[in-house]
Scaffold this motif. Structure first.
Motif, mmCIF file in Angstrom:
data_model
loop_
_atom_site.group_PDB
_atom_site.id
_atom_site.type_symbol
_atom_site.label_atom_id
_atom_site.label_comp_id
_atom_site.label_asym_id
_atom_site.label_seq_id
_atom_site.Cartn_x
_atom_site.Cartn_y
_atom_site.Cartn_z
ATOM 1 N N ILE A 16 0.785 -1.328 -0.017
ATOM 2 C CA ILE A 16 -0.174 0.054 -0.157
ATOM 3 C C ILE A 16 0.931 1.168 -0.073
ATOM 4 C CG2 ILE A 16 -1.956 1.293 1.132
ATOM 5 C CD1 ILE A 16 -2.572 -1.679 0.164
ATOM 6 N N LEU A 17 0.691 2.049 -1.061
ATOM 7 C CA LEU A 17 1.574 3.374 -1.346
ATOM 8 C C LEU A 17 0.542 4.507 -0.755
ATOM 9 C CD1 LEU A 17 4.189 4.980 -2.213
ATOM 10 C CD2 LEU A 17 3.266 4.631 -4.675
ATOM 11 N N VAL A 18 1.020 5.217 -0.038
ATOM 12 C CA VAL A 18 0.157 6.325 0.390
ATOM 13 C C VAL A 18 1.333 7.670 0.526
ATOM 14 C CG1 VAL A 18 -1.096 7.355 2.159
ATOM 15 C CG2 VAL A 18 -1.544 5.135 1.601
ATOM 16 N N ASP A 19 0.988 8.702 0.084
ATOM 17 C CA ASP A 19 2.045 9.938 0.403
ATOM 18 C C ASP A 19 3.346 9.698 0.133
ATOM 19 O OD1 ASP A 19 1.886 12.679 0.793
ATOM 20 O OD2 ASP A 19 2.203 12.242 2.976
ATOM 21 N N GLY A 20 3.584 9.018 -0.874
ATOM 22 C CA GLY A 20 5.270 8.558 -1.190
ATOM 23 C C GLY A 20 5.773 7.733 -0.538
ATOM 24 N N LYS A 21 5.099 6.952 0.329
ATOM 25 C CA LYS A 21 5.788 5.703 1.063
ATOM 26 C C LYS A 21 4.664 4.509 0.818
ATOM 27 C CE LYS A 21 8.323 8.516 4.358
ATOM 28 N NZ LYS A 21 8.451 8.602 6.192
ATOM 29 N N ILE A 22 5.572 3.472 0.973
ATOM 30 C CA ILE A 22 4.840 2.323 1.360
ATOM 31 C C ILE A 22 4.556 2.092 2.864
ATOM 32 C CG2 ILE A 22 4.980 -0.440 1.213
ATOM 33 C CD1 ILE A 22 6.454 -0.116 -1.551
ATOM 34 N N VAL A 23 3.341 1.867 3.195
ATOM 35 C CA VAL A 23 2.958 2.137 4.585
ATOM 36 C C VAL A 23 2.436 0.848 5.084
ATOM 37 C CG1 VAL A 23 2.347 4.436 4.512
ATOM 38 C CG2 VAL A 23 0.632 2.822 3.985
ATOM 39 N N LYS A 24 2.381 -0.269 4.173
ATOM 40 C CA LYS A 24 1.942 -1.709 4.691
ATOM 41 C C LYS A 24 2.300 -2.639 3.509
ATOM 42 C CE LYS A 24 -1.625 -4.093 7.388
ATOM 43 N NZ LYS A 24 -2.757 -4.171 8.147
ATOM 44 N N THR A 25 2.476 -3.890 4.035
ATOM 45 C CA THR A 25 2.867 -4.786 3.174
ATOM 46 C C THR A 25 2.402 -6.200 3.634
ATOM 47 O OG1 THR A 25 4.934 -4.040 1.878
ATOM 48 C CG2 THR A 25 4.760 -6.337 1.919
ATOM 49 N N GLY A 26 1.569 -6.778 2.583
ATOM 50 C CA GLY A 26 1.065 -8.185 3.274
ATOM 51 C C GLY A 26 0.715 -8.890 2.029
ATOM 52 N N GLY A 27 -0.340 -9.660 2.125
ATOM 53 C CA GLY A 27 -0.758 -10.619 0.708
ATOM 54 C C GLY A 27 -1.893 -10.163 0.191
ATOM 55 N N ILE A 28 -2.536 -11.187 -0.497
ATOM 56 C CA ILE A 28 -3.733 -10.591 -1.215
ATOM 57 C C ILE A 28 -4.982 -10.224 -0.436
ATOM 58 C CG2 ILE A 28 -4.913 -13.080 -1.425
ATOM 59 C CD1 ILE A 28 -5.340 -12.269 -4.449
ATOM 60 N N GLU A 29 -4.924 -10.390 0.948
ATOM 61 C CA GLU A 29 -5.884 -10.047 1.795
ATOM 62 C C GLU A 29 -5.925 -8.290 2.018
ATOM 63 O OE1 GLU A 29 -2.231 -10.290 4.328
ATOM 64 O OE2 GLU A 29 -3.267 -11.828 2.966
ATOM 65 N N LEU A 30 -4.853 -7.668 1.666
ATOM 66 C CA LEU A 30 -4.636 -6.288 1.812
ATOM 67 C C LEU A 30 -5.785 -5.821 0.742
ATOM 68 C CD1 LEU A 30 -1.079 -5.141 2.395
ATOM 69 C CD2 LEU A 30 -3.161 -5.062 3.961
ATOM 70 N N ALA A 31 -5.836 -6.543 -0.325
ATOM 71 C CA ALA A 31 -6.778 -5.942 -1.550
ATOM 72 C C ALA A 31 -8.211 -6.028 -0.856
ATOM 73 C CB ALA A 31 -6.620 -6.722 -2.581
ATOM 74 N N SER A 32 -8.614 -6.964 -0.215
ATOM 75 C CA SER A 32 -10.132 -7.042 0.362
ATOM 76 C C SER A 32 -10.277 -6.007 1.252
ATOM 77 C CB SER A 32 -10.168 -8.588 0.986
ATOM 78 O OG SER A 32 -9.950 -9.548 -0.052
ATOM 79 N N GLU A 33 -9.399 -5.891 2.326
ATOM 80 C CA GLU A 33 -9.417 -4.585 3.060
ATOM 81 C C GLU A 33 -9.604 -3.274 2.253
ATOM 82 O OE1 GLU A 33 -6.592 -2.946 6.549
ATOM 83 O OE2 GLU A 33 -6.205 -4.882 6.067
ATOM 84 N N ILE A 34 -8.854 -3.160 1.614
ATOM 85 C CA ILE A 34 -9.125 -1.753 0.734
ATOM 86 C C ILE A 34 -10.518 -1.745 -0.151
ATOM 87 C CG2 ILE A 34 -8.472 -0.747 -1.416
ATOM 88 C CD1 ILE A 34 -5.588 -1.799 -0.776
ATOM 89 N N GLU A 35 -10.825 -2.930 -0.252
ATOM 90 C CA GLU A 35 -12.441 -3.024 -1.154
ATOM 91 C C GLU A 35 -13.251 -2.603 -0.062
ATOM 92 O OE1 GLU A 35 -14.680 -5.661 -4.471
ATOM 93 O OE2 GLU A 35 -13.410 -6.972 -2.815
ATOM 94 N N GLU A 36 -13.217 -3.243 1.041
ATOM 95 C CA GLU A 36 -14.104 -3.006 2.138
ATOM 96 C C GLU A 36 -14.129 -1.509 2.856
ATOM 97 O OE1 GLU A 36 -14.097 -5.731 5.134
ATOM 98 O OE2 GLU A 36 -14.122 -7.609 3.745
ATOM 99 N N ASN A 37 -12.870 -0.998 2.985
ATOM 100 C CA ASN A 37 -12.635 0.259 3.886
ATOM 101 C C ASN A 37 -11.934 1.394 2.931
ATOM 102 O OD1 ASN A 37 -13.812 -1.139 6.160
ATOM 103 N ND2 ASN A 37 -11.441 -2.047 6.343
ATOM 104 N N GLY A 38 -11.500 1.141 1.723
ATOM 105 C CA GLY A 38 -10.611 2.093 1.105
ATOM 106 C C GLY A 38 -9.413 2.506 1.473
ATOM 107 N N PHE A 39 -8.840 3.538 1.126
ATOM 108 C CA PHE A 39 -7.517 3.688 1.716
ATOM 109 C C PHE A 39 -7.291 4.585 2.813
ATOM 110 C CE2 PHE A 39 -6.901 2.936 -3.055
ATOM 111 C CZ PHE A 39 -6.046 1.643 -2.898
ATOM 112 N N GLU A 40 -8.551 4.909 3.403
ATOM 113 C CA GLU A 40 -8.621 5.842 4.552
ATOM 114 C C GLU A 40 -7.893 5.233 5.955
ATOM 115 O OE1 GLU A 40 -9.367 9.106 4.884
ATOM 116 O OE2 GLU A 40 -9.732 8.990 2.901
#
Length: 245
Positions: free
Chosen positions: A218-242
């Motif tokens: 996950i890249l936010v404001d010029g930095k990678i703020v979190k790294t994980g597996g494909i489950e991160l994509a599901s988290e984004i789908e549910e909650n967005g990048f906020e």
């Protein structure tokens, strides 16, 4: 054990005196598929353009290493010869140059070797079949009159022909329908192997339904703020990048 291919250390990049990347770190080993996701303006395309030496993007701090060599100051063609490929978000139309002639010339430029016409035609035809591209497209002018999906498939065809060690796919799924995303994804899967690595930059997770990446960043404001597996994509789908800001 996998070998390191790309190492990005504390990368800071400016565009027109505005800092976009602000200390980005990323390591990619041979054979891995990495996905970078993030909101608009986070720096995703800036990263792609920086890695391929776009003249508007300046590294002000940090290093990019490819196979252990610092490549900060190399030009785009020098990086291409070392095995780095960037697919464009908006591929250009090139009237007067056929797909076949473009790819054959590009192959020769990257390898520094003569590319025989008969053998190349066979290689091109085989790869067009994999990507479900009608072989008549080989004789059409590059991207002229192509739909968005056809242009993106043609970018993957370039990747297949050039056989880069690292492919950077910038918003390859942008504007594509479900069928085109599936075809592009299948092409990427077929073309990836234990020696080749792929970095996919996107803000959609549709392509992840077909690809199984090793890592999602996950890249936010010029930095990678979190790294994980494909489950991160599901988290984004549910909650967005906020939740990552």
């Amino acid at each position: 054990m996998s070998q390191e291919l790309l190492n990005i250390e504390n990368l800071h990049t400016k565009v027109e005196d505005k800092e976009i990347l602000k200390g980005l770190n990323l390591n990619i080993k041979k054979g891995e598929i990495h996905v970078i996701m993030g909101p608009n303006g986070a720096g995703k395309s800036t990263l792609a353009n920086t890695l391929m030496s776009h003249p508007k993007y300046f590294i002000t701090e940090g290093n990019v290493k490819f196979e252990g060599e610092v490549i900060n100051d190399l030009k785009a063609d020098e990086k291409a010869k070392r095995g780095i490929f960037l697919s464009f978000q908006y591929p250009e139309e090139v009237p007067g140059v056929t797909v076949e002639n473009f790819l054959r010339t590009a192959k020769g430029a990257v390898t520094g070797k003569y590319v025989g016409m008969v053998k190349f035609k066979k290689t091109l035809k085989d790869n067009m079949e994999i990507l479900k591209i009608n072989e008549t497209y080989a004789n059409r002018y590059l991207n002229v009159g192509f739909s968005g999906g056809e242009k993106k498939k043609n970018e993957i065809l370039q990747m297949a022909i050039l056989e880069p060690k690292l492919s950077i796919l910038d918003e390859t799924d942008s504007g594509l329908d479900v069928d085109a995303i599936r075809v592009v994804s299948e092409g990427v899967k077929v073309l990836s192997d234990k020696e080749k690595s792929i970095l996919i930059i996107t803000h959609h997770n549709k392509i992840l339904e077909y690809l199984k990446p090793d890592y999602v960043h996950i890249l936010v404001d010029g930095k990678i703020v979190k790294t994980g597996g494909i489950e991160l994509a599901s988290e984004i789908e549910e909650n967005g990048f906020e939740s990552f800001k």
